[in-house]
Motif scaffolding. Sequence first.
Motif, PDB file in Angstrom:
ATOM      1  N   LEU A 258     -82.873  -2.886  83.035  1.00  0.00           N
ATOM      2  CA  LEU A 258     -82.020  -2.934  84.228  1.00  0.00           C
ATOM      3  C   LEU A 258     -81.436  -1.563  84.540  1.00  0.00           C
ATOM      4  O   LEU A 258     -81.376  -1.152  85.707  1.00  0.00           O
ATOM      5  CB  LEU A 258     -80.900  -3.958  84.032  1.00  0.00           C
ATOM      6  N   VAL A 259     -80.993  -0.854  83.518  1.00  0.00           N
ATOM      7  CA  VAL A 259     -80.429   0.487  83.727  1.00  0.00           C
ATOM      8  C   VAL A 259     -81.484   1.420  84.308  1.00  0.00           C
ATOM      9  O   VAL A 259     -81.216   2.184  85.243  1.00  0.00           O
ATOM     10  CB  VAL A 259     -79.866   1.044  82.399  1.00  0.00           C
ATOM     11  N   GLU A 260     -82.685   1.373  83.766  1.00  0.00           N
ATOM     12  CA  GLU A 260     -83.761   2.210  84.297  1.00  0.00           C
ATOM     13  C   GLU A 260     -84.104   1.812  85.732  1.00  0.00           C
ATOM     14  O   GLU A 260     -84.451   2.664  86.549  1.00  0.00           O
ATOM     15  CB  GLU A 260     -84.993   2.100  83.404  1.00  0.00           C
ATOM     16  N   GLY A 261     -83.998   0.523  86.043  1.00  0.00           N
ATOM     17  CA  GLY A 261     -84.216   0.084  87.413  1.00  0.00           C
ATOM     18  C   GLY A 261     -83.153   0.587  88.371  1.00  0.00           C
ATOM     19  O   GLY A 261     -83.372   0.642  89.586  1.00  0.00           O
ATOM     20  N   MET A 262     -81.997   0.965  87.853  1.00  0.00           N
ATOM     21  CA  MET A 262     -80.915   1.524  88.672  1.00  0.00           C
ATOM     22  C   MET A 262     -80.866   3.047  88.534  1.00  0.00           C
ATOM     23  O   MET A 262     -79.830   3.664  88.752  1.00  0.00           O
ATOM     24  CB  MET A 262     -79.582   0.889  88.254  1.00  0.00           C
ATOM     25  N   CYS A 263     -82.016   3.627  88.175  1.00  0.00           N
ATOM     26  CA  CYS A 263     -82.181   5.091  88.094  1.00  0.00           C
ATOM     27  C   CYS A 263     -81.242   5.719  87.080  1.00  0.00           C
ATOM     28  O   CYS A 263     -80.697   6.817  87.318  1.00  0.00           O
ATOM     29  CB  CYS A 263     -81.991   5.730  89.478  1.00  0.00           C
TER      30      CYS A 263
ATOM     31  N   GLY B 204     -74.728  -1.362  95.797  1.00  0.00           N
ATOM     32  CA  GLY B 204     -75.749  -1.534  94.771  1.00  0.00           C
ATOM     33  C   GLY B 204     -75.932  -3.011  94.480  1.00  0.00           C
ATOM     34  O   GLY B 204     -75.726  -3.868  95.343  1.00  0.00           O
ATOM     35  N   ASP B 205     -76.296  -3.327  93.244  1.00  0.00           N
ATOM     36  CA  ASP B 205     -76.519  -4.718  92.847  1.00  0.00           C
ATOM     37  C   ASP B 205     -75.429  -5.134  91.868  1.00  0.00           C
ATOM     38  O   ASP B 205     -75.514  -4.864  90.669  1.00  0.00           O
ATOM     39  CB  ASP B 205     -77.897  -4.863  92.189  1.00  0.00           C
ATOM     40  N   PRO B 206     -74.377  -5.807  92.356  1.00  0.00           N
ATOM     41  CA  PRO B 206     -73.269  -6.160  91.460  1.00  0.00           C
ATOM     42  C   PRO B 206     -73.672  -7.148  90.376  1.00  0.00           C
ATOM     43  O   PRO B 206     -73.151  -7.102  89.258  1.00  0.00           O
ATOM     44  CB  PRO B 206     -72.228  -6.770  92.416  1.00  0.00           C
ATOM     45  N   GLU B 207     -74.615  -8.060  90.697  1.00  0.00           N
ATOM     46  CA  GLU B 207     -75.011  -9.054  89.700  1.00  0.00           C
ATOM     47  C   GLU B 207     -75.752  -8.405  88.531  1.00  0.00           C
ATOM     48  O   GLU B 207     -75.545  -8.764  87.368  1.00  0.00           O
ATOM     49  CB  GLU B 207     -75.890 -10.127  90.356  1.00  0.00           C
ATOM     50  N   ARG B 208     -76.635  -7.439  88.844  1.00  0.00           N
ATOM     51  CA  ARG B 208     -77.361  -6.761  87.762  1.00  0.00           C
ATOM     52  C   ARG B 208     -76.414  -5.882  86.943  1.00  0.00           C
ATOM     53  O   ARG B 208     -76.530  -5.798  85.715  1.00  0.00           O
ATOM     54  CB  ARG B 208     -78.495  -5.921  88.344  1.00  0.00           C
ATOM     55  N   LEU B 209     -75.481  -5.193  87.620  1.00  0.00           N
ATOM     56  CA  LEU B 209     -74.499  -4.382  86.892  1.00  0.00           C
ATOM     57  C   LEU B 209     -73.659  -5.276  85.996  1.00  0.00           C
ATOM     58  O   LEU B 209     -73.388  -4.949  84.830  1.00  0.00           O
ATOM     59  CB  LEU B 209     -73.619  -3.628  87.883  1.00  0.00           C
ATOM     60  N   LYS B 210     -73.271  -6.439  86.538  1.00  0.00           N
ATOM     61  CA  LYS B 210     -72.471  -7.372  85.750  1.00  0.00           C
ATOM     62  C   LYS B 210     -73.273  -7.882  84.559  1.00  0.00           C
ATOM     63  O   LYS B 210     -72.735  -8.037  83.455  1.00  0.00           O
ATOM     64  CB  LYS B 210     -72.045  -8.537  86.648  1.00  0.00           C
ATOM     65  N   GLN B 211     -74.564  -8.113  84.750  1.00  0.00           N
ATOM     66  CA  GLN B 211     -75.420  -8.589  83.662  1.00  0.00           C
ATOM     67  C   GLN B 211     -75.500  -7.555  82.541  1.00  0.00           C
ATOM     68  O   GLN B 211     -75.470  -7.902  81.359  1.00  0.00           O
ATOM     69  CB  GLN B 211     -76.810  -8.902  84.209  1.00  0.00           C
ATOM     70  N   ILE B 212     -75.609  -6.269  82.919  1.00  0.00           N
ATOM     71  CA  ILE B 212     -75.633  -5.204  81.908  1.00  0.00           C
ATOM     72  C   ILE B 212     -74.344  -5.205  81.098  1.00  0.00           C
ATOM     73  O   ILE B 212     -74.352  -5.194  79.859  1.00  0.00           O
ATOM     74  CB  ILE B 212     -75.842  -3.837  82.579  1.00  0.00           C
ATOM     75  N   LEU B 213     -73.219  -5.229  81.811  1.00  0.00           N
ATOM     76  CA  LEU B 213     -71.924  -5.157  81.139  1.00  0.00           C
ATOM     77  C   LEU B 213     -71.659  -6.412  80.308  1.00  0.00           C
ATOM     78  O   LEU B 213     -71.065  -6.329  79.223  1.00  0.00           O
ATOM     79  CB  LEU B 213     -70.816  -4.947  82.172  1.00  0.00           C
TER      80      LEU B 213
ATOM     81  N   ARG C 166     -86.023  -6.858  90.910  1.00  0.00           N
ATOM     82  CA  ARG C 166     -85.584  -6.320  92.196  1.00  0.00           C
ATOM     83  C   ARG C 166     -84.109  -5.967  92.112  1.00  0.00           C
ATOM     84  O   ARG C 166     -83.295  -6.730  91.585  1.00  0.00           O
ATOM     85  CB  ARG C 166     -85.808  -7.330  93.328  1.00  0.00           C
ATOM     86  N   ILE C 167     -83.760  -4.815  92.626  1.00  0.00           N
ATOM     87  CA  ILE C 167     -82.380  -4.343  92.651  1.00  0.00           C
ATOM     88  C   ILE C 167     -81.873  -4.416  94.086  1.00  0.00           C
ATOM     89  O   ILE C 167     -82.436  -3.788  94.987  1.00  0.00           O
ATOM     90  CB  ILE C 167     -82.265  -2.903  92.112  1.00  0.00           C
ATOM     91  N   LYS C 168     -80.810  -5.189  94.312  1.00  0.00           N
ATOM     92  CA  LYS C 168     -80.248  -5.319  95.655  1.00  0.00           C
ATOM     93  C   LYS C 168     -79.378  -4.107  95.991  1.00  0.00           C
ATOM     94  O   LYS C 168     -78.976  -3.331  95.124  1.00  0.00           O
ATOM     95  CB  LYS C 168     -79.414  -6.599  95.759  1.00  0.00           C
ATOM     96  N   ARG C 169     -79.074  -3.981  97.267  1.00  0.00           N
ATOM     97  CA  ARG C 169     -78.197  -2.895  97.735  1.00  0.00           C
ATOM     98  C   ARG C 169     -77.172  -3.501  98.691  1.00  0.00           C
ATOM     99  O   ARG C 169     -77.413  -3.580  99.904  1.00  0.00           O
ATOM    100  CB  ARG C 169     -79.011  -1.792  98.424  1.00  0.00           C
ATOM    101  N   ILE C 170     -76.059  -3.967  98.121  1.00  0.00           N
ATOM    102  CA  ILE C 170     -74.987  -4.529  98.935  1.00  0.00           C
ATOM    103  C   ILE C 170     -73.664  -3.912  98.484  1.00  0.00           C
ATOM    104  O   ILE C 170     -73.492  -3.537  97.326  1.00  0.00           O
ATOM    105  CB  ILE C 170     -74.925  -6.064  98.795  1.00  0.00           C
TER     106      ILE C 170
END
Length: 719
Positions: free
Chosen positions: A433-438, A344-353, A300-304
């Motif tokens: 995760l990247v694909e989940g964020m389009c 968006g989802d800062p935690e998922r973006l942070k996980q990618i990075l 799930r991708i959050k939007r905050i």
Amino acid sequence: MQKRNYNYFLLIFFAFLLVVSIIFTQTLTDKATQALQKGNVEAVETFKTNNEMQHLVNLSFTLQSRFSQMENMNEVFPLEVLGDSLTLYGYNANVLNDAIARKGDVPNLGSLMNAVNAQLNISYSILDARQQKDSKLLDSLTGLLTRSKPAENVYHYGVLVEKFLENQLRQTLITNSAHASQLSAYNRVLSIAAVIAVLIFTTIIVIRQWQQLVLIKELRVAREAAVKSKNAKDEFLANMSHELRTPLNSLIGFGNLLSDTALDNTQKEYTNTIISNGYNLLHIVNDILDFSSIEAGKLRIKRIPFNLPELFEDLKRMFSAIVNEKKLSYHWNIDPQTPQVIKGDPERLKQILVNLINNAIKFTSYGGVHLHVGVLPVEKEETHKLVFSVKDTGEGIPKEKIDLIFERFEQLEQMTTRQHGGTGLGLSIVKSLVEGMCGSVSVNSEIGLGSKFTFTAVFEKAAELPVARKTGKLSADFSGYTALVVEDNAANRMLLRHLLKKYHLQIELAENGLEALERIQQKHYDLILMDIQMPHMNGYKAISIIREELHISTPAIAMTAYVMENEIKRCFAAGFNDYISKPIEEPDIIGKILKWMPVRTGEQERSGIADPAGELDFFRDLLGGDEAVMNELLAEIRKQWVSDKEALRTAAAAGDAPGMARVLHRIKSTFSALGPNHPILQLLKEHAEATGSNAAEMKDECERIISQIDQSGKVVFIS
């Protein structure tokens, strides 16, 4: 002459054999035909029985639903109609029982009828209680009906009976096939050509049918094995997460506490190594769990809204120790046209990075790592498409490995020459995760010169700037508050005692749910911190008794080493107000405590926690800003409020003061997720009990309470 007579008698003999063969073949044909007819009749009867069984199950579920809500049923379905429905239900069950019993000894048929009779007994008792207007007995019986769920037993045993009848029908069809084979064999006597043709044809049909039956059986076995394997894997991951996170909680927690004490340089180095490796192990556990969630399609991708420079600063602080240890450089920059605040989802973006930066540092011995972000043009005005790049001066990636590094469990090194470790899941998770964020991810690399990972992601435009986070040590003071910590692990109990002592929070300890229940009934606590997996009584059972039997509304936070999404939902459903995952981070647990046990105003300002500005801010913060989940839960709250209003009016009309008090307590639970300081919760504190002396006064008070709640909760009911 004798030769002719011999030939004559030989012909007669063959003719006689032919006639006998025809008669015998006809007899077998008749038997086969009768068997086929019998099989067809049994098939029709089986289908009829299945249909009647389905009607019976549907009626069972319908009656269970109606009798579970008996208080609201009388206006739509009068008692006479419900009584007739029960009579019809019992009659249909008996007719179906007689029809099936004629087929012989059918397993589970008795269990099916017992389930039907159990439902009839409870339903008739509910009907009698409703006619006698015995509300206490009615509540008890409807509760029993809701808990026992007899309709599910009817469905379960009905399915087993249907399977048995289907197996009988299958055996009949197999017998028919055997008769057909015998018929074909005797028909071959009539003609050699026909025999060969029928033999070949029958052989082909039988082989094909046998192959299909074997294939169906293998598929069924494979499906069952796959289901068992998936369940076993999910259970293993949940248990592995719990068993690893529990000691990690102590390891990292005591490491952080130790790092705050006076240490010399050598001790400080040892402590940092312990903490760093603890987080590395936690990162591996998280990778495996995330991979499992991605496999199950539960990502799930959050939007905050969040601040991009703040996230980059967090990353820099996170990797500062290892960067300094390896004497590397670390830089980041954001293009001027890139928005600083996005949604968006800062935690998922942070996980990618984190995965990309961690890999870059891991494979870089000299030089450094550079993080960059820019903006790309998009068609939709309400979105931003950003492009991120992580560039290093490391070893580089061989060309033959470029297409494989994003596959699961793939690593650059062979198992016998591994130097850097890892699970081989990091880049696979990054890709998902990247694909989940389009977006999409790619890599350019050259041996000896380094690598550059680039990925894109789509974010929404943020309407407002999120509240800036404050860094540094928390300074909350919980003097005068008492919390109950329920934890079976001695090391974790000691950790929480030392950690919370820093903030002057008085705590008492319990080792399991049973001990916690004893303490809660003897003393009032301002907060409950409870582990989930404990001996004697787990956290789910304990909180259920606290909420439903003891009617205690003390805020409770679940401390769980199970971080799978379904376990988190189960925490809220069981009655917990919040949850925190293990290993417990000091800022996280203090932040959670401040939500439910706020310190005084001056102390709150020192702790860096801002007061909520709107009615739903607490609710939004509790759910991490996930708008989809917020809307779903608000819809459930509104639905429950409609039901609670009717129950409150019914109790008031009957002059039932205890009934009104029970409903008011239930309403308080309905709105508890909005936070203790929400206007509705404050209003309910003033109306803890019904104060009217007669039905008329209670009715007026009831309407006044309903009107005030509707007025105080406009944002909740409109959003």
